[in-house]
Design a protein around this motif. Sequence first.
Motif, PDB file in Angstrom:
ATOM      1  N   PHE A 185       0.836  -1.207   0.000  1.00  0.00           N
ATOM      2  CA  PHE A 185       0.000   0.000   0.000  1.00  0.00           C
ATOM      3  C   PHE A 185       0.871   1.257   0.000  1.00  0.00           C
ATOM      4  N   MET A 186       1.928   1.273   0.797  1.00  0.00           N
ATOM      5  CA  MET A 186       2.816   2.436   0.846  1.00  0.00           C
ATOM      6  C   MET A 186       3.490   2.661  -0.509  1.00  0.00           C
ATOM      7  N   GLU A 187       3.874   1.584  -1.173  1.00  0.00           N
ATOM      8  CA  GLU A 187       4.484   1.713  -2.497  1.00  0.00           C
ATOM      9  C   GLU A 187       3.496   2.316  -3.491  1.00  0.00           C
ATOM     10  N   GLN A 188       2.255   1.871  -3.444  1.00  0.00           N
ATOM     11  CA  GLN A 188       1.243   2.401  -4.353  1.00  0.00           C
ATOM     12  C   GLN A 188       1.016   3.893  -4.132  1.00  0.00           C
ATOM     13  N   GLU A 189       0.938   4.292  -2.871  1.00  0.00           N
ATOM     14  CA  GLU A 189       0.729   5.708  -2.567  1.00  0.00           C
ATOM     15  C   GLU A 189       1.925   6.550  -3.005  1.00  0.00           C
ATOM     16  N   ALA A 190       3.127   6.041  -2.791  1.00  0.00           N
ATOM     17  CA  ALA A 190       4.318   6.783  -3.192  1.00  0.00           C
ATOM     18  C   ALA A 190       4.394   6.923  -4.711  1.00  0.00           C
ATOM     19  N   ILE A 191       4.025   5.871  -5.456  1.00  0.00           N
ATOM     20  CA  ILE A 191       4.036   5.931  -6.917  1.00  0.00           C
ATOM     21  C   ILE A 191       3.040   6.975  -7.415  1.00  0.00           C
ATOM     22  N   LYS A 192       1.867   7.028  -6.791  1.00  0.00           N
ATOM     23  CA  LYS A 192       0.876   8.038  -7.171  1.00  0.00           C
ATOM     24  C   LYS A 192       1.435   9.441  -6.984  1.00  0.00           C
ATOM     25  N   LEU A 193       2.120   9.650  -5.865  1.00  0.00           N
ATOM     26  CA  LEU A 193       2.682  10.976  -5.590  1.00  0.00           C
ATOM     27  C   LEU A 193       3.730  11.344  -6.634  1.00  0.00           C
ATOM     28  N   VAL A 194       4.621  10.411  -6.958  1.00  0.00           N
ATOM     29  CA  VAL A 194       5.654  10.674  -7.957  1.00  0.00           C
ATOM     30  C   VAL A 194       5.031  10.980  -9.313  1.00  0.00           C
ATOM     31  N   ASP A 195       4.031  10.195  -9.711  1.00  0.00           N
ATOM     32  CA  ASP A 195       3.397  10.390 -11.016  1.00  0.00           C
ATOM     33  C   ASP A 195       2.705  11.742 -11.112  1.00  0.00           C
ATOM     34  N   VAL A 196       2.073  12.180 -10.045  1.00  0.00           N
ATOM     35  CA  VAL A 196       1.369  13.461 -10.076  1.00  0.00           C
ATOM     36  C   VAL A 196       2.349  14.618 -10.164  1.00  0.00           C
ATOM     37  N   LEU A 197       3.384  14.584  -9.344  1.00  0.00           N
ATOM     38  CA  LEU A 197       4.324  15.698  -9.295  1.00  0.00           C
ATOM     39  C   LEU A 197       5.186  15.797 -10.551  1.00  0.00           C
ATOM     40  N   HIS A 198       5.252  14.706 -11.332  1.00  0.00           N
ATOM     41  CA  HIS A 198       6.060  14.744 -12.550  1.00  0.00           C
ATOM     42  C   HIS A 198       5.230  14.514 -13.800  1.00  0.00           C
ATOM     43  N   GLY A 199       3.937  14.831 -13.704  1.00  0.00           N
ATOM     44  CA  GLY A 199       3.100  14.948 -14.883  1.00  0.00           C
ATOM     45  C   GLY A 199       2.564  13.692 -15.494  1.00  0.00           C
ATOM     46  N   ASP A 200       2.713  12.556 -14.829  1.00  0.00           N
ATOM     47  CA  ASP A 200       2.216  11.296 -15.407  1.00  0.00           C
ATOM     48  C   ASP A 200       0.800  10.970 -14.964  1.00  0.00           C
ATOM     49  N   ARG A 201       0.250  11.774 -14.061  1.00  0.00           N
ATOM     50  CA  ARG A 201      -1.079  11.487 -13.538  1.00  0.00           C
ATOM     51  C   ARG A 201      -1.689  12.800 -13.059  1.00  0.00           C
ATOM     52  N   GLU A 202      -3.002  12.909 -13.207  1.00  0.00           N
ATOM     53  CA  GLU A 202      -3.689  14.108 -12.743  1.00  0.00           C
ATOM     54  C   GLU A 202      -4.001  14.009 -11.270  1.00  0.00           C
ATOM     55  N   VAL A 203      -3.946  15.133 -10.567  1.00  0.00           N
ATOM     56  CA  VAL A 203      -4.241  15.134  -9.128  1.00  0.00           C
ATOM     57  C   VAL A 203      -5.657  14.692  -8.847  1.00  0.00           C
ATOM     58  N   ALA A 204      -6.601  15.138  -9.655  1.00  0.00           N
ATOM     59  CA  ALA A 204      -8.009  14.771  -9.431  1.00  0.00           C
ATOM     60  C   ALA A 204      -8.201  13.275  -9.542  1.00  0.00           C
TER      61      ALA A 204
END
Length: 210
Positions: A185-204
């Motif tokens: 679970f921690m890995e999944q949350e960290a990946i989401k954070l990295v993707d959002v801050l570097h443009g691979d995923r939208e915050v919403a």
Amino acid sequence: MLEIIQSGGWMMVPIIISSILALGITVERFWTLRAGQIAPRDLLARVWGWMKNNQLDSARIKELRASSPLGRVLAAGLINSRHGRQIMKESIEEVASHEIHEMERNLNALGTIAAVAPLMGLLGTVFGMIQVFSEIMTQGTGQANLLAGGISEALITTAAGLIIGIPALVSHRMLQRRVDEIVVFMEQEAIKLVDVLHGDREVADSSEAA
């Protein structure tokens, strides 16, 4: 009960000590490894809220770091996000490695007790059987009651070792499984954070997924 313990001989001492250690480790780890305390499921959503409202300052990051192990992992990523994706991931992995080590603290000891306790019980039985056969050599086999009693006492340590080892093994497997689930679970949350801050995923989208 005291008579049974005494009849088991001196090998009952390390077995009893092992039982106390196993119980203490099990209770402490089950209390410490609560998913809601280590990796709150709403924590990343709170970070998204701070980002959207431009509230993500040093005070918020300090609060995040103090909140939980997952908070420390996310805070490490946020602090190093301006240095690029790779540096951000490395900082997250460094902090996560430390947090995983803390979560697994004493689990090796519990696993060792689960493996060793039955062996100590078996060793006690071997010593007991040696004494029984020594009695046979000196007194013969005419006293069947005495020999049966000696064999019964020798088997007490084996039973005691199994009584300690089986619950310790079950607890170790359950705790290790809990750690693995929290780490995923921690890995999944960290990946989401990295993707959002570097443009691979939208915050919403990430907020809804969290």
